[in-house]
Design a protein around this motif. Sequence first.
Motif, PDB file in Angstrom:
ATOM      1  N   GLY A 138      -5.675   3.584   7.316  1.00 43.88           N
ATOM      2  CA  GLY A 138      -5.822   3.762   8.768  1.00 43.88           C
ATOM      3  C   GLY A 138      -4.592   3.318   9.539  1.00 43.88           C
ATOM      4  N   LYS A 139      -4.027   2.195   9.162  1.00 43.30           N
ATOM      5  CA  LYS A 139      -2.850   1.669   9.861  1.00 43.30           C
ATOM      6  C   LYS A 139      -1.625   2.558   9.651  1.00 43.30           C
ATOM      7  CE  LYS A 139      -4.177  -3.189   9.960  1.00 43.30           C
ATOM      8  NZ  LYS A 139      -3.856  -3.639  11.316  1.00 43.30           N
ATOM      9  N   VAL A 140      -1.428   3.019   8.422  1.00 44.64           N
ATOM     10  CA  VAL A 140      -0.291   3.893   8.143  1.00 44.64           C
ATOM     11  C   VAL A 140      -0.495   5.237   8.846  1.00 44.64           C
ATOM     12  CG1 VAL A 140       0.952   5.166   6.326  1.00 44.64           C
ATOM     13  CG2 VAL A 140       0.375   2.751   5.986  1.00 44.64           C
ATOM     14  N   ALA A 141      -1.721   5.761   8.822  1.00 41.47           N
ATOM     15  CA  ALA A 141      -2.003   7.033   9.490  1.00 41.47           C
ATOM     16  C   ALA A 141      -1.743   6.928  10.992  1.00 41.47           C
ATOM     17  CB  ALA A 141      -3.451   7.452   9.236  1.00 41.47           C
ATOM     18  N   LYS A 142      -2.118   5.819  11.577  1.00 39.17           N
ATOM     19  CA  LYS A 142      -1.903   5.622  13.021  1.00 39.17           C
ATOM     20  C   LYS A 142      -0.411   5.492  13.333  1.00 39.17           C
ATOM     21  CE  LYS A 142      -3.424   2.824  16.911  1.00 39.17           C
ATOM     22  NZ  LYS A 142      -4.238   1.689  17.343  1.00 39.17           N
ATOM     23  N   ALA A 143       0.326   4.815  12.463  1.00 36.90           N
ATOM     24  CA  ALA A 143       1.761   4.597  12.699  1.00 36.90           C
ATOM     25  C   ALA A 143       2.594   5.835  12.380  1.00 36.90           C
ATOM     26  CB  ALA A 143       2.257   3.413  11.868  1.00 36.90           C
ATOM     27  N   THR A 144       2.114   6.657  11.444  1.00 38.06           N
ATOM     28  CA  THR A 144       2.887   7.833  11.017  1.00 38.06           C
ATOM     29  C   THR A 144       2.015   9.078  11.159  1.00 38.06           C
ATOM     30  OG1 THR A 144       2.281   7.475   8.686  1.00 38.06           O
ATOM     31  CG2 THR A 144       4.352   6.482   9.446  1.00 38.06           C
ATOM     32  N   THR A 145       1.546   9.610  10.025  1.00 38.53           N
ATOM     33  CA  THR A 145       0.627  10.750  10.023  1.00 38.53           C
ATOM     34  C   THR A 145      -0.401  10.536   8.916  1.00 38.53           C
ATOM     35  OG1 THR A 145       1.820  12.081   8.380  1.00 38.53           O
ATOM     36  CG2 THR A 145       2.529  12.313  10.691  1.00 38.53           C
ATOM     37  N   LYS A 146      -1.461  11.299   8.962  1.00 35.08           N
ATOM     38  CA  LYS A 146      -2.477  11.195   7.915  1.00 35.08           C
ATOM     39  C   LYS A 146      -1.952  11.710   6.577  1.00 35.08           C
ATOM     40  CE  LYS A 146      -6.416  11.036  10.939  1.00 35.08           C
ATOM     41  NZ  LYS A 146      -7.670  11.580  11.385  1.00 35.08           N
ATOM     42  N   VAL A 147      -1.051  12.663   6.602  1.00 38.67           N
ATOM     43  CA  VAL A 147      -0.459  13.158   5.356  1.00 38.67           C
ATOM     44  C   VAL A 147       0.368  12.052   4.698  1.00 38.67           C
ATOM     45  CG1 VAL A 147       1.198  14.801   4.373  1.00 38.67           C
ATOM     46  CG2 VAL A 147      -0.480  15.577   6.052  1.00 38.67           C
ATOM     47  N   ILE A 148       1.152  11.357   5.486  1.00 36.86           N
ATOM     48  CA  ILE A 148       1.947  10.244   4.941  1.00 36.86           C
ATOM     49  C   ILE A 148       1.021   9.147   4.428  1.00 36.86           C
ATOM     50  CG2 ILE A 148       3.551   8.378   5.565  1.00 36.86           C
ATOM     51  CD1 ILE A 148       4.980  10.440   7.396  1.00 36.86           C
ATOM     52  N   ALA A 149      -0.031   8.859   5.164  1.00 40.42           N
ATOM     53  CA  ALA A 149      -0.986   7.838   4.729  1.00 40.42           C
ATOM     54  C   ALA A 149      -1.674   8.241   3.430  1.00 40.42           C
ATOM     55  CB  ALA A 149      -2.018   7.587   5.831  1.00 40.42           C
ATOM     56  N   ALA A 150      -2.001   9.514   3.307  1.00 36.00           N
ATOM     57  CA  ALA A 150      -2.619  10.003   2.067  1.00 36.00           C
ATOM     58  C   ALA A 150      -1.640   9.875   0.899  1.00 36.00           C
ATOM     59  CB  ALA A 150      -3.066  11.449   2.232  1.00 36.00           C
ATOM     60  N   ARG A 151      -0.381  10.185   1.133  1.00 35.72           N
ATOM     61  CA  ARG A 151       0.625  10.033   0.083  1.00 35.72           C
ATOM     62  C   ARG A 151       0.747   8.559  -0.325  1.00 35.72           C
ATOM     63  NH1 ARG A 151       6.261  11.593   1.822  1.00 35.72           N
ATOM     64  NH2 ARG A 151       5.100  13.306   2.714  1.00 35.72           N
ATOM     65  N   PHE A 152       0.708   7.676   0.662  1.00 35.97           N
ATOM     66  CA  PHE A 152       0.724   6.240   0.380  1.00 35.97           C
ATOM     67  C   PHE A 152      -0.421   5.866  -0.563  1.00 35.97           C
ATOM     68  CE2 PHE A 152      -1.364   2.257   1.983  1.00 35.97           C
ATOM     69  CZ  PHE A 152      -0.565   1.349   1.300  1.00 35.97           C
ATOM     70  N   LEU A 153      -1.620   6.362  -0.286  1.00 33.86           N
ATOM     71  CA  LEU A 153      -2.760   6.066  -1.164  1.00 33.86           C
ATOM     72  C   LEU A 153      -2.552   6.647  -2.554  1.00 33.86           C
ATOM     73  CD1 LEU A 153      -6.047   6.387   0.939  1.00 33.86           C
ATOM     74  CD2 LEU A 153      -4.779   4.356   0.271  1.00 33.86           C
ATOM     75  N   GLN A 154      -1.973   7.825  -2.643  1.00 31.76           N
ATOM     76  CA  GLN A 154      -1.695   8.413  -3.956  1.00 31.76           C
ATOM     77  C   GLN A 154      -0.718   7.537  -4.744  1.00 31.76           C
ATOM     78  OE1 GLN A 154      -0.448  12.322  -2.486  1.00 31.76           O
ATOM     79  NE2 GLN A 154      -2.042  13.232  -3.789  1.00 31.76           N
ATOM     80  N   VAL A 155       0.352   7.125  -4.100  1.00 29.79           N
ATOM     81  CA  VAL A 155       1.358   6.299  -4.770  1.00 29.79           C
ATOM     82  C   VAL A 155       0.743   4.976  -5.207  1.00 29.79           C
ATOM     83  CG1 VAL A 155       3.536   5.037  -4.431  1.00 29.79           C
ATOM     84  CG2 VAL A 155       3.324   7.393  -3.619  1.00 29.79           C
ATOM     85  N   GLU A 156       0.016   4.334  -4.315  1.00 28.69           N
ATOM     86  CA  GLU A 156      -0.626   3.061  -4.662  1.00 28.69           C
ATOM     87  C   GLU A 156      -1.661   3.239  -5.762  1.00 28.69           C
ATOM     88  OE1 GLU A 156      -0.280  -0.337  -3.831  1.00 28.69           O
ATOM     89  OE2 GLU A 156       1.633   0.526  -3.231  1.00 28.69           O
ATOM     90  N   GLY A 157      -2.392   4.342  -5.727  1.00 29.47           N
ATOM     91  CA  GLY A 157      -3.374   4.606  -6.770  1.00 29.47           C
ATOM     92  C   GLY A 157      -2.735   4.698  -8.148  1.00 29.47           C
ATOM     93  N   VAL A 158      -1.598   5.374  -8.216  1.00 25.33           N
ATOM     94  CA  VAL A 158      -0.872   5.482  -9.487  1.00 25.33           C
ATOM     95  C   VAL A 158      -0.387   4.109  -9.940  1.00 25.33           C
ATOM     96  CG1 VAL A 158       1.226   6.384 -10.560  1.00 25.33           C
ATOM     97  CG2 VAL A 158      -0.210   7.892  -9.182  1.00 25.33           C
ATOM     98  N   LEU A 159       0.231   3.363  -9.027  1.00 29.17           N
ATOM     99  CA  LEU A 159       0.758   2.042  -9.381  1.00 29.17           C
ATOM    100  C   LEU A 159      -0.350   1.075  -9.795  1.00 29.17           C
ATOM    101  CD1 LEU A 159       3.497   1.614  -6.630  1.00 29.17           C
ATOM    102  CD2 LEU A 159       3.846   1.998  -9.080  1.00 29.17           C
TER     103      LEU A 159
END
Length: 176
Positions: A138-159
């Motif tokens: 939510g915080k990343v989506a608010k600061a950037t976009t929901k697409v960027i926030a979703a990518r963040f979750l993908q990257v963190e999920g892999v890590l």
Amino acid sequence: MKYKQLAFLLAFATASLPAVTNVAYAEGEKPASTIAAPAVDTGEEGDDLKMFRFTTRMERLDFVKKAMALNTEQEKKFLDQYYRYDTELKLLNDERLAIIKNYADSFDKITDKEADKLVKRSLTFRKQRTALLEKYYGKVAKATTKVIAARFLQVEGVLQGASDVVIGASIPLMAK
């Protein structure tokens, strides 16, 4: 017993860096030079572990930046949130390390009651980690976009997935 405790402690410390390196390699990047887990005796283990964890977090940050592939403006907004996330994640990982240490301390003589407490603490850790991801989505989506926030979750999920596998494979199962 000293060897088992050290093995459990270092299992946690060594999980993230190889996971990051392997994921980066899978993404087509040249693997970064790896840092061996610190060989320490119990007197130095605190400082060496702190330094190793710090180094691992910096390697992880570098991987996240590369995987996110943001422009300068987006990266600044993203990193403002990511640094907060990373600080909170470190606190959660401190609890995970404490769980591993407790398991190592009682490994040879674990009781049903101790096993139950460790499992409940581990499940609480996983719930808190998921809640932290939800919060920062939510915080990343608010600061950037929901697409960027979703990518963040993908990257963190892999890590996190890679880290979980390495840690889980490094810790022996409880005795029958």
